[in-house]
Write a protein that holds these residues in place. Sequence first.
Motif, PDB file in Angstrom:
ATOM      1  N   ALA A  41       7.054  -2.361   8.585  1.00 38.93           N
ATOM      2  CA  ALA A  41       5.601  -2.188   8.473  1.00 38.93           C
ATOM      3  C   ALA A  41       5.261  -0.968   7.628  1.00 38.93           C
ATOM      4  O   ALA A  41       4.337  -1.007   6.812  1.00 38.93           O
ATOM      5  CB  ALA A  41       4.973  -2.059   9.858  1.00 38.93           C
ATOM      6  N   ALA A  42       6.004   0.128   7.810  1.00 47.14           N
ATOM      7  CA  ALA A  42       5.761   1.343   7.016  1.00 47.14           C
ATOM      8  C   ALA A  42       6.009   1.072   5.538  1.00 47.14           C
ATOM      9  O   ALA A  42       5.225   1.505   4.683  1.00 47.14           O
ATOM     10  CB  ALA A  42       6.642   2.484   7.514  1.00 47.14           C
ATOM     11  N   LYS A  43       7.081   0.346   5.218  1.00 43.14           N
ATOM     12  CA  LYS A  43       7.376   0.015   3.825  1.00 43.14           C
ATOM     13  C   LYS A  43       6.312  -0.910   3.240  1.00 43.14           C
ATOM     14  O   LYS A  43       5.893  -0.734   2.096  1.00 43.14           O
ATOM     15  CB  LYS A  43       8.754  -0.616   3.713  1.00 43.14           C
ATOM     16  CG  LYS A  43       9.882   0.383   3.932  1.00 43.14           C
ATOM     17  CD  LYS A  43      11.238  -0.277   3.876  1.00 43.14           C
ATOM     18  CE  LYS A  43      12.332   0.755   4.134  1.00 43.14           C
ATOM     19  NZ  LYS A  43      13.655   0.148   4.165  1.00 43.14           N
ATOM     20  N   GLN A  44       5.864  -1.896   4.009  1.00 42.80           N
ATOM     21  CA  GLN A  44       4.820  -2.801   3.536  1.00 42.80           C
ATOM     22  C   GLN A  44       3.512  -2.047   3.310  1.00 42.80           C
ATOM     23  O   GLN A  44       2.835  -2.263   2.304  1.00 42.80           O
ATOM     24  CB  GLN A  44       4.594  -3.926   4.544  1.00 42.80           C
ATOM     25  CG  GLN A  44       5.718  -4.914   4.617  1.00 42.80           C
ATOM     26  CD  GLN A  44       5.532  -5.902   5.767  1.00 42.80           C
ATOM     27  OE1 GLN A  44       4.755  -5.669   6.691  1.00 42.80           O
ATOM     28  NE2 GLN A  44       6.280  -6.999   5.723  1.00 42.80           N
ATOM     29  N   LEU A  45       3.177  -1.161   4.234  1.00 42.54           N
ATOM     30  CA  LEU A  45       1.947  -0.385   4.094  1.00 42.54           C
ATOM     31  C   LEU A  45       2.017   0.534   2.877  1.00 42.54           C
ATOM     32  O   LEU A  45       1.042   0.673   2.136  1.00 42.54           O
ATOM     33  CB  LEU A  45       1.675   0.424   5.365  1.00 42.54           C
ATOM     34  CG  LEU A  45       0.344   1.164   5.420  1.00 42.54           C
ATOM     35  CD1 LEU A  45      -0.826   0.191   5.247  1.00 42.54           C
ATOM     36  CD2 LEU A  45       0.221   1.916   6.730  1.00 42.54           C
ATOM     37  N   ALA A  46       3.173   1.145   2.657  1.00 43.32           N
ATOM     38  CA  ALA A  46       3.344   2.008   1.483  1.00 43.32           C
ATOM     39  C   ALA A  46       3.197   1.200   0.195  1.00 43.32           C
ATOM     40  O   ALA A  46       2.577   1.664  -0.769  1.00 43.32           O
ATOM     41  CB  ALA A  46       4.704   2.705   1.532  1.00 43.32           C
ATOM     42  N   ALA A  47       3.736  -0.008   0.171  1.00 41.98           N
ATOM     43  CA  ALA A  47       3.606  -0.861  -1.023  1.00 41.98           C
ATOM     44  C   ALA A  47       2.143  -1.234  -1.267  1.00 41.98           C
ATOM     45  O   ALA A  47       1.666  -1.183  -2.401  1.00 41.98           O
ATOM     46  CB  ALA A  47       4.464  -2.113  -0.871  1.00 41.98           C
ATOM     47  N   VAL A  48       1.429  -1.590  -0.202  1.00 40.46           N
ATOM     48  CA  VAL A  48       0.012  -1.923  -0.334  1.00 40.46           C
ATOM     49  C   VAL A  48      -0.765  -0.699  -0.822  1.00 40.46           C
ATOM     50  O   VAL A  48      -1.630  -0.806  -1.693  1.00 40.46           O
ATOM     51  CB  VAL A  48      -0.565  -2.433   1.012  1.00 40.46           C
ATOM     52  CG1 VAL A  48      -2.083  -2.512   0.978  1.00 40.46           C
ATOM     53  CG2 VAL A  48       0.029  -3.792   1.357  1.00 40.46           C
ATOM     54  N   ALA A  49      -0.433   0.464  -0.278  1.00 43.21           N
ATOM     55  CA  ALA A  49      -1.111   1.702  -0.679  1.00 43.21           C
ATOM     56  C   ALA A  49      -0.910   1.982  -2.171  1.00 43.21           C
ATOM     57  O   ALA A  49      -1.867   2.301  -2.883  1.00 43.21           O
ATOM     58  CB  ALA A  49      -0.600   2.868   0.167  1.00 43.21           C
ATOM     59  N   ARG A  50       0.342   1.851  -2.641  1.00 41.67           N
ATOM     60  CA  ARG A  50       0.617   2.080  -4.071  1.00 41.67           C
ATOM     61  C   ARG A  50      -0.144   1.094  -4.944  1.00 41.67           C
ATOM     62  O   ARG A  50      -0.694   1.455  -5.976  1.00 41.67           O
ATOM     63  CB  ARG A  50       2.117   1.979  -4.342  1.00 41.67           C
ATOM     64  CG  ARG A  50       2.892   3.236  -4.011  1.00 41.67           C
ATOM     65  CD  ARG A  50       4.320   3.154  -4.515  1.00 41.67           C
ATOM     66  NE  ARG A  50       5.069   2.016  -3.984  1.00 41.67           N
ATOM     67  CZ  ARG A  50       5.711   2.000  -2.820  1.00 41.67           C
ATOM     68  NH1 ARG A  50       5.701   3.059  -2.049  1.00 41.67           N
ATOM     69  NH2 ARG A  50       6.369   0.937  -2.436  1.00 41.67           N
ATOM     70  N   GLU A  51      -0.179  -0.178  -4.538  1.00 40.85           N
ATOM     71  CA  GLU A  51      -0.880  -1.212  -5.309  1.00 40.85           C
ATOM     72  C   GLU A  51      -2.376  -0.931  -5.438  1.00 40.85           C
ATOM     73  O   GLU A  51      -3.005  -1.376  -6.390  1.00 40.85           O
ATOM     74  CB  GLU A  51      -0.711  -2.586  -4.644  1.00 40.85           C
ATOM     75  CG  GLU A  51       0.663  -3.176  -4.771  1.00 40.85           C
ATOM     76  CD  GLU A  51       0.790  -4.462  -3.950  1.00 40.85           C
ATOM     77  OE1 GLU A  51      -0.246  -5.031  -3.533  1.00 40.85           O
ATOM     78  OE2 GLU A  51       1.934  -4.881  -3.716  1.00 40.85           O
ATOM     79  N   HIS A  52      -2.924  -0.206  -4.468  1.00 43.24           N
ATOM     80  CA  HIS A  52      -4.369   0.018  -4.443  1.00 43.24           C
ATOM     81  C   HIS A  52      -4.772   1.445  -4.802  1.00 43.24           C
ATOM     82  O   HIS A  52      -5.867   1.885  -4.487  1.00 43.24           O
ATOM     83  CB  HIS A  52      -4.937  -0.388  -3.086  1.00 43.24           C
ATOM     84  CG  HIS A  52      -4.898  -1.864  -2.896  1.00 43.24           C
ATOM     85  ND1 HIS A  52      -3.796  -2.512  -2.412  1.00 43.24           N
ATOM     86  CD2 HIS A  52      -5.808  -2.826  -3.186  1.00 43.24           C
ATOM     87  CE1 HIS A  52      -4.024  -3.820  -2.390  1.00 43.24           C
ATOM     88  NE2 HIS A  52      -5.253  -4.025  -2.860  1.00 43.24           N
ATOM     89  N   GLY A  53      -3.869   2.170  -5.473  1.00 38.27           N
ATOM     90  CA  GLY A  53      -4.244   3.460  -6.026  1.00 38.27           C
ATOM     91  C   GLY A  53      -3.947   4.675  -5.183  1.00 38.27           C
ATOM     92  O   GLY A  53      -4.332   5.783  -5.543  1.00 38.27           O
ATOM     93  N   ALA A  54      -3.284   4.512  -4.067  1.00 37.04           N
ATOM     94  CA  ALA A  54      -2.934   5.679  -3.247  1.00 37.04           C
ATOM     95  C   ALA A  54      -1.718   6.356  -3.860  1.00 37.04           C
ATOM     96  O   ALA A  54      -0.920   5.740  -4.557  1.00 37.04           O
ATOM     97  CB  ALA A  54      -2.631   5.256  -1.821  1.00 37.04           C
ATOM     98  N   GLY A  55      -1.572   7.606  -3.596  1.00 37.66           N
ATOM     99  CA  GLY A  55      -0.395   8.334  -4.062  1.00 37.66           C
ATOM    100  C   GLY A  55      -0.720   9.768  -4.367  1.00 37.66           C
ATOM    101  O   GLY A  55      -1.878  10.185  -4.355  1.00 37.66           O
ATOM    102  N   ALA A  56       0.308  10.519  -4.626  1.00 32.36           N
ATOM    103  CA  ALA A  56       0.157  11.950  -4.896  1.00 32.36           C
ATOM    104  C   ALA A  56      -0.692  12.170  -6.152  1.00 32.36           C
ATOM    105  O   ALA A  56      -0.573  11.445  -7.135  1.00 32.36           O
ATOM    106  CB  ALA A  56       1.513  12.600  -5.062  1.00 32.36           C
ATOM    107  N   ARG A  57      -1.531  13.145  -6.081  1.00 37.62           N
ATOM    108  CA  ARG A  57      -2.372  13.524  -7.205  1.00 37.62           C
ATOM    109  C   ARG A  57      -1.708  14.643  -7.993  1.00 37.62           C
ATOM    110  O   ARG A  57      -1.093  15.523  -7.409  1.00 37.62           O
ATOM    111  CB  ARG A  57      -3.749  14.020  -6.727  1.00 37.62           C
ATOM    112  CG  ARG A  57      -4.474  13.062  -5.810  1.00 37.62           C
ATOM    113  CD  ARG A  57      -4.942  11.831  -6.612  1.00 37.62           C
ATOM    114  NE  ARG A  57      -5.603  10.880  -5.723  1.00 37.62           N
ATOM    115  CZ  ARG A  57      -5.053   9.738  -5.311  1.00 37.62           C
ATOM    116  NH1 ARG A  57      -3.864   9.408  -5.666  1.00 37.62           N
ATOM    117  NH2 ARG A  57      -5.715   8.938  -4.530  1.00 37.62           N
TER     118      ARG A  57
END
Length: 154
Positions: A133-149
């Motif tokens: 679930a953590a890996k899936q959530l991280a993938a969804v987050a990356r796909e939608h613009g989340a990540g280090a600034r």
Amino acid sequence: MASRDRLLTFHPRIVCAMSAGMGLSLIAVFGVIWFRLSPADRATFDWFQRITLLAFFGAVLWILYRMSTLRVTAYPDRLRVRNVFKSYTLKWSEVTALRFRPGDAWLQLFDAADNRIGILAVQASEGARATRAAKQLAAVAREHGAGARPIPGT
């Protein structure tokens, strides 16, 4: 919002089962104790004591209910986190990192203001299911613009 708009929803099964079991046990134990008291013993409780007992009982059941409804839900435009005492809604642009290292009790989310939010729904007690679930959530987050600034000036 319709369930078809959800990209990912995760809730822990073990915590839910434990909370339900504890709640039912609490109801059974308090019920048996109360009804095993003689009418004379029950009559010794004044209204304030009865209200206090019911308030305590209700508070414990409310906490168990909230524990059984922990969840994290990803939508195309935001992330919803429901913890025991507080819920969060973050836009994907506000999510800078998700971390779930070995030994962590639950998934950690870091937001744009450098706050750390524990996502209690993704717990180590769930084992491989939580890791997936953590890996899936991280993938969804990356796909939608989340990540280090990027840090200005570096």
